[in-house]
Design an enzyme around this catalytic site. Structure first.
Site, PDB file in Angstrom:
ATOM      1  N   ALA A  78       0.823  -1.207   0.000  1.00 45.74           N
ATOM      2  CA  ALA A  78       0.000   0.000   0.000  1.00 45.74           C
ATOM      3  C   ALA A  78       0.862   1.263   0.000  1.00 45.74           C
ATOM      4  O   ALA A  78       0.352   2.356  -0.184  1.00 45.74           O
ATOM      5  CB  ALA A  78      -0.927   0.011   1.210  1.00 45.74           C
ATOM      6  N   SER A  79       2.149   1.106   0.181  1.00 45.76           N
ATOM      7  CA  SER A  79       3.080   2.226   0.268  1.00 45.76           C
ATOM      8  C   SER A  79       3.693   2.522  -1.100  1.00 45.76           C
ATOM      9  O   SER A  79       4.422   1.692  -1.641  1.00 45.76           O
ATOM     10  CB  SER A  79       4.187   1.885   1.270  1.00 45.76           C
ATOM     11  OG  SER A  79       5.326   2.672   1.077  1.00 45.76           O
TER      12      SER A  79
END
Length: 115
Positions: free
Chosen positions: A10-11
């Protein structure tokens, strides 16, 4: 020993490092760090990265964090030529500018969106 990348898919910075490693043909083990659960605050993680951020690279006991630093390290160490990180000072400055821009702009937008 394989490279270990601690991060979260998600980063955006983690994904940028993954793309760089793939472009260079570097194999690594991705160890998911659950940021919501606070895994980045464990004593083990803080020994590697006192800033408690992802991504964090473990290159055989050499720990490095900050996506731009990780990407330039990988390119400098494993790049076959200077196509990803040019030796020409002006071209390299443009790459550095974009690395810093993406880190500041996209990460700031992510934090604002989550807040």
């Amino acid at each position: 020993m394989p490279h270990i990348l601690y991060g979260s898919l998600a980063s955006p910075p983690t994904r940028a490092v993954i793309m760089t490693a793939e472009e260079l043909g570097i194999k690594f083990e991705l160890k998911a760090c659950n940021l919501i659960e606070g895994e980045q605050f464990t004593p083990e993680f803080l020994r590697m990265n006192p800033s408690h951020t992802v991504p964090t690279l473990d290159d055989d006991g050499f720990y490095l964090f900050e996506s731009g630093a990780i990407m330039t390290y990988l390119v400098n160490k494993y790049g076959k030529d200077d196509s990803l990180y040019p030796k020409d000072i002006k071209k390299r400055a443009t790459v550095d500018q974009l690395l810093n821009f993406s880190t500041q702009s996209f990460t700031t937008c992510l934090y604002v969106a989550v807040s």
